[in-house]
Design a protein around this motif. Structure first.
Motif: not given
Length: 213
Positions: A85-108
């Protein structure tokens, strides 16, 4: 002691894999399609990063990462009915988490190879965005990077710059700066999702009357 960067990569892979599955659920995809979407989303950005940096691709070196992506995809598939029922918002939340962690990992990873902070910021940005772009293209819709109404890539870019600046000021606090930068990106992105935060009108390109016809 567990390497903090490894933890960051694992969480990023899981979050992006879940976002890939959610995108597939919006298309009523089958389990095989879901696995493909989850894995491609999870490893796509890091693969492009390592190719650009001319180093062994991270999941080829340690295939455990792929198994994590597969497991995360399967779990998301099994429980997809609970958040449909809330799949669109959850998609964006999951994407936000992945973006944050991958940004830092790539910089390291980029800084560890001896590259400059400027290069690290760009690699963080590319890594964070590529997996989502591949996911969206495979599901036949415009990438969130360019199609999202609210601020999407700005939190990742600003978070990457913040992280590099903090490391330059006090490199001994890598773990602390990682947590702060990840929280900054996720928090900024959630605020944008919840409030529809956008650039001012004068910084946006708007189609003219002829283009709207």
């Amino acid at each position: 002691m567990i390497d903090p960067t490894l933890i960051i990569v694992v969480i990023g892979v899981a979050a992006f894999a879940i976002s890939g599955v959610i995108a597939g659920a919006r298309q009523d995809a089958n389990i095989l399609t879901v696995l493909v979407l989850g894995v491609v989303t999870a490893i796509g950005g890091g693969t492009v990063r390592d190719i650009i940096l001319n180093i062994p691709v991270f999941w080829v070196k340690d295939f455990t990462i792929v198994w994590i992506a597969i497991l995360s995809s399967l779990l998301a598939f099994l429980f997809s009915s609970f958040f449909r029922e809330r799949i669109w918002k959850i998609l964006r939340y999951a994407d936000a988490i992945g973006v944050a962690f991958f940004t830092v990992a790539a910089i390291n990873k980029t800084l560890a190879l001896g590259h400059t902070g400027e290069v690290a910021v760009i690699m963080g940005f590319i890594t964070a965005c590529t997996g989502g772009i591949l996911r969206d293209l495979l599901t036949g819709r415009p990438p969130l990077v360019i199609a999202s109404d609210e601020l999407f890539v700005t939190p990742a870019l600003l978070g990457a710059i913040l992280y590099v600046l903090l490391l330059d000021i006090a490199p001994q606090y890598t773990t602390q700066w990682s947590v702060i930068s990840i929280c900054f990106i996720i928090g900024f992105r959630i605020i944008a999702i919840e409030t529809g935060l956008q650039f001012p009108k004068w910084l946006q390109m708007r189609p003219g009357k002829q283009a709207k016809k």
